[in-house]
Each structure stands twice: as C-alpha cells, then as structure tokens.
Design a protein around this motif. Structure first.
Motif, PDB file in Angstrom:
ATOM      1  N   GLU A  74       1.001  -1.321   0.082  1.00 58.93           N
ATOM      2  CA  GLU A  74       0.031   0.068   0.006  1.00 58.93           C
ATOM      3  C   GLU A  74       0.783   1.232  -0.077  1.00 58.93           C
ATOM      4  O   GLU A  74       0.745   2.165  -0.834  1.00 58.93           O
ATOM      5  N   GLU A  75       1.946   1.157   0.728  1.00 56.50           N
ATOM      6  CA  GLU A  75       2.857   2.270   0.948  1.00 56.50           C
ATOM      7  C   GLU A  75       3.419   2.607  -0.508  1.00 56.50           C
ATOM      8  O   GLU A  75       3.557   3.725  -1.000  1.00 56.50           O
ATOM      9  N   ALA A  76       3.964   1.619  -1.343  1.00 56.95           N
ATOM     10  CA  ALA A  76       4.305   1.699  -2.745  1.00 56.95           C
ATOM     11  C   ALA A  76       3.312   2.180  -3.661  1.00 56.95           C
ATOM     12  O   ALA A  76       3.736   3.066  -4.191  1.00 56.95           O
ATOM     13  N   MET A  77       2.183   1.606  -3.511  1.00 56.35           N
ATOM     14  CA  MET A  77       1.408   2.061  -4.646  1.00 56.35           C
ATOM     15  C   MET A  77       0.834   3.549  -4.191  1.00 56.35           C
ATOM     16  O   MET A  77       0.556   4.375  -5.372  1.00 56.35           O
ATOM     17  N   THR A  78       1.003   3.914  -3.018  1.00 55.08           N
ATOM     18  CA  THR A  78       0.264   5.164  -2.794  1.00 55.08           C
ATOM     19  C   THR A  78       1.271   6.300  -3.168  1.00 55.08           C
ATOM     20  O   THR A  78       0.766   7.531  -3.776  1.00 55.08           O
ATOM     21  N   MET A  79       2.572   6.090  -3.008  1.00 56.52           N
ATOM     22  CA  MET A  79       3.624   7.191  -3.258  1.00 56.52           C
ATOM     23  C   MET A  79       4.351   7.119  -4.729  1.00 56.52           C
ATOM     24  O   MET A  79       4.618   8.386  -5.217  1.00 56.52           O
ATOM     25  N   ALA A  80       4.608   6.031  -4.997  1.00 53.75           N
ATOM     26  CA  ALA A  80       5.638   5.724  -6.357  1.00 53.75           C
ATOM     27  C   ALA A  80       4.911   6.193  -7.643  1.00 53.75           C
ATOM     28  O   ALA A  80       3.819   5.815  -7.692  1.00 53.75           O
ATOM     29  N   ASP A  81       5.656   6.670  -8.373  1.00 55.14           N
ATOM     30  CA  ASP A  81       5.376   6.805 -10.001  1.00 55.14           C
ATOM     31  C   ASP A  81       5.588   5.238 -10.645  1.00 55.14           C
ATOM     32  O   ASP A  81       4.773   4.968 -11.276  1.00 55.14           O
ATOM     33  N   THR A  82       6.631   4.803 -10.114  1.00 62.24           N
ATOM     34  CA  THR A  82       6.949   3.533 -10.739  1.00 62.24           C
ATOM     35  C   THR A  82       7.527   2.673  -9.618  1.00 62.24           C
ATOM     36  O   THR A  82       7.849   2.942  -8.666  1.00 62.24           O
ATOM     37  N   VAL A  83       6.839   1.124  -9.597  1.00 65.11           N
ATOM     38  CA  VAL A  83       7.186   0.147  -8.619  1.00 65.11           C
ATOM     39  C   VAL A  83       7.878  -0.900  -9.273  1.00 65.11           C
ATOM     40  O   VAL A  83       7.429  -1.525 -10.129  1.00 65.11           O
ATOM     41  N   ALA A  84       8.836  -1.194  -8.600  1.00 65.41           N
ATOM     42  CA  ALA A  84       9.559  -2.437  -9.153  1.00 65.41           C
ATOM     43  C   ALA A  84       9.338  -3.642  -8.143  1.00 65.41           C
ATOM     44  O   ALA A  84       9.889  -3.418  -6.849  1.00 65.41           O
TER      45      ALA A  84
END
Length: 400
Positions: free
Chosen positions: A198-208
């Motif tokens: 959830e943290e990554a999806m909320t903030m990031a433009d791109t997720v690996a």
C-alpha cells in the motif's frame, strides 16, 4: 552537482553474492530523474541490498551503478551525490532539531546555515520546533527531521530504506502523503525500499516488485495491480483469486477457458500465459471486482458475465466492506469483497451463491509449477540481512 543526463539512476548488471548465496541476481534498472521509484518486496528479496549498492554501502559482486553517464560504482559512499534515510532516523539526541539539520552543512565548513535550515524546516513543516530535542518529537516528526537533514545536502538522489516502518498505521499513512508532497516540492529522485504494498502504491510513480533477488515486474502502480504478469505479483500486490482453468479456444478478442464446469472468458490482451488449446492457465480476478448474488436470484445475472457457483464458507465484516470466503467445487476457495451499501441478509455461511464479474476484469497467468512464485531460502536471506545490518552505523553517518 548535476550529471550529464539529468541524474538518471541506472543499474547495469548489478549483482551481489555472499559465498554460494546470490542476494541480487544481475539487475538492469533505470530510474528517471525526478521520479518517485519504489523497490517493493518481502523481507530477504534483495531490495535493501540493492539500495545499499546504490548508496555505496555495499560493494557489488558485478555490474555498475551510474548517475547519468557517470559511473560511481568505485566511489565511496561519502563521495556520491546520494543521501540515505533509514528507519532508525539516526538523529543526534544531544542536538536540537536546527542543529541536527545543520550538521551536514557545518561538517562541510559552511557557516551561514540559518536560512538554508529554516527553509528546509519549513518544507517539512517543522519550523516551529527548531529548538526542540529529538525526544520531544513524535515518530513522524523525527522522520521529517531525518528527511530535512538529508535533503539539505542537495543530493541528486535520496534513498529511503523502510523509513516509515516504525510508525503506527495512522501516522504511517499521514507520512506517506507528506513524503510524496516533499518529493514533488524538491523535485529530486526518490528511491524508496518497502515491504508495504500500500505504501509503494500510494507514493510511487513506478514500482519494481522484487522476489528472490530479481525484479518480477515493473511499472505504474495501477498497471501492476490490474495486469500482473506472474502469480507472485498477483498475490503480493493485494489479493487475487487464481483459478486453474483449461484453455478451450478463441471467441473474438477473448480466450475461452473452463474451470469446474464453468465457462469463463479471458481477454487475450490480459493473458500473460502462452497456453495452447487443452493447456492450463490461471484465470485471475481481484476480490473487489466480483459481485455476489444469492442463488435464488441467479436469473438476474446478465448472461455475458463470467460466473461461478459456490457456497459461502465464512464472512468478515470490516466496516467499509464485507469479506466473503466462498467454496466452489472445481475452482477452490475464492474471496469476494462487497461494499456495505445494501447488504443482503441472506448472504451468510452455508448460502448457495453465484459469483459473477465483467470478463474484462479477468487476467491470465502461466500455471506452470513455481512460475513467478519461487520461494527464497529464508536462512540464506537472513545472512544477507545480517551483513547489511552490520553497516548501519556507518550508513547513519553517510546519511548526514
């Protein structure tokens, strides 16, 4: 300090081994300048080791770290235009907020620091707490001080290693918004390591998404969630129902599959598997995409929708929605999330139901055993974690 191509971070064949254990397999990755990039994965997947190699705190076994066209692989941490913020904050307890933030400037011999520090404290909304000691601040405020101390050095890249992990849920969500705001305001590249999807999806433009030392899939958060390419990504980013199905043939732009005697339609563009007729795929659908209808009202379900019958095994009320566990012969145990708008009181354990959804919400994955879902050796991952932890004291100094 800027680099020829605007400070892009590029990893070329970067790897790390500890004896016979490979923590990070040869990795090629590009992070555009000014973006918020997240390395997401479970503990031991190699994400922190990758971050530490970018920071210069861990020596790669092979490959290169480049900022623009500049190869910084051989540079020590203190010579790289990179700062790191850790979960532990590493604030100096005997210094007030102002002096904690000013520390890096003073160490470089800069004497006129008042305006720079004041501007940075305003950025993190702590201007009125400049003369407080760290122990007088909340966890979220301490984290913002750590951010300000790193950002005041004007790094080309800010690395964040699980920076919100020590905060409670409410504060963590607040800080997610704050981090994104700060990144947008300063405009530098953020590379954020986290195990919290959830943290990554909320903030990031791109997720690996990393798993067992490799990047399983990379892209925009919505794209990863809606179109996972492996079973691991489908399961790690939220919850997915994965139904083993047999490929029948084509129907327009879709693939017809059967599971437990049910005919399902799968859009060809959303199928990551290459299974011929008679082959096996995993037909996936997210729990919130499914509607649940009592069997007595089955005639009301439109014919064009994918449908599966089952029996409610369990229910869980969580406020905004109710979560249903449904047993379906031939399709296994399925999860359904239904918003609590007009609750059907008949939907209780033991009730016969029809699960149905728009075929466009179905995705297809390779059903080969272990595909995209290899399990890493926890004990060996712990070795890498221990080695990584051994350098944290030095890392805290590098962050300033």
């Amino acid at each position: 300090m800027t680099t020829p191509h605007g400070g892009d971070v590029r990893l070329a064949g970067l790897s790390k081994t500890y004896g016979s254990f490979t923590a990070v397999h040869p990795l090629d990755l590009a992070v555009p300048r000014g973006s918020f990039f997240a390395l997401l994965g479970a503990s031991g997947c190699g994400k922190t080791t990758t971050l530490r190699m970018i920071a210069g705190l861990e020596e790669p076994s092979s490959g290169s770290v480049l900022l623009g066209d500049r190869d910084v692989t051989a540079l020590p941490a203190y010579k790289r235009p990179v700062n790191t913020v850790f979960q532990s904050y590493a604030l100096f307890p005997h210094l007030d907020v102002f002096e904690n933030v000013a520390f890096g400037l003073r160490r470089r011999g800069i004497r006129a620091v008042r305006k720079q520090v004041a501007d940075m404290l305003d950025l993190v909304q702590l201007g009125d707490r400049a003369h407080r000691k760290p122990h007088q601040l909340s966890g979220g405020q301490q984290q913002r001080v750590a951010l300000a101390r790193a950002l005041i050095n004007r790094p080309e890249v800010l690395l964040l290693d699980e920076p919100l992990g020590a905060l409670d849920l409410k504060l963590r969500r607040q800080m997610q918004r704050e981090l994104k705001r700060i990144q947008t305001d300063v405009g530098i590249t953020f590379i954020h390591v986290t195990h919290d999807q959830e943290e990554a999806m909320t903030m990031a433009d791109t997720v690996a998404v990393m798993h067992a030392g490799r990047v399983e899939q990379q892209g925009a958060p919505a794209g990863l969630y809606e179109n996972p390419r492996t079973a691991y990504v489908a399961g790690f980013l939220g919850t997915s129902n994965l139904i083993e199905a047999t490929v029948g043939g084509r129907s327009g732009d879709g693939i017809v599959v059967t599971a437990g005697g049910h005919r399902l339609l799968l859009p060809a563009v959303r199928c990551a598997a290459d299974a011929p007729p008679g082959g096996t795929v995993l037909a996936g659908v997210r729990p919130e995409k499914i509607s649940l209808t009592h069997a007595d009202d089955a005639v009301q379900v439109p014919e064009e929708r994918n449908r599966i019958t089952g029996v409610i095994a369990d229910t869980g009320f969580i406020g905004v929605s109710t979560q249903y566990a449904v047993d379906s012969p031939g399709c296994g145990a399925l999860e359904v999330y239904v918003q609590n708008l007009d609750r059907d009181t008949r939907l209780v354990p033991g009730a016969d139901v029809v699960l149905h959804w728009d075929p466009q919400h179905t995705f297809g994955l390779d059903a080969a055993p272990g595909h995209g879902a290899e399990r890493s050796d926890v004990a060996l991952d712990d070795v890498a974690a221990e080695r990584s932890a051994a350098g944290r004291a030095a890392a805290g100094k590098s962050a300033t």
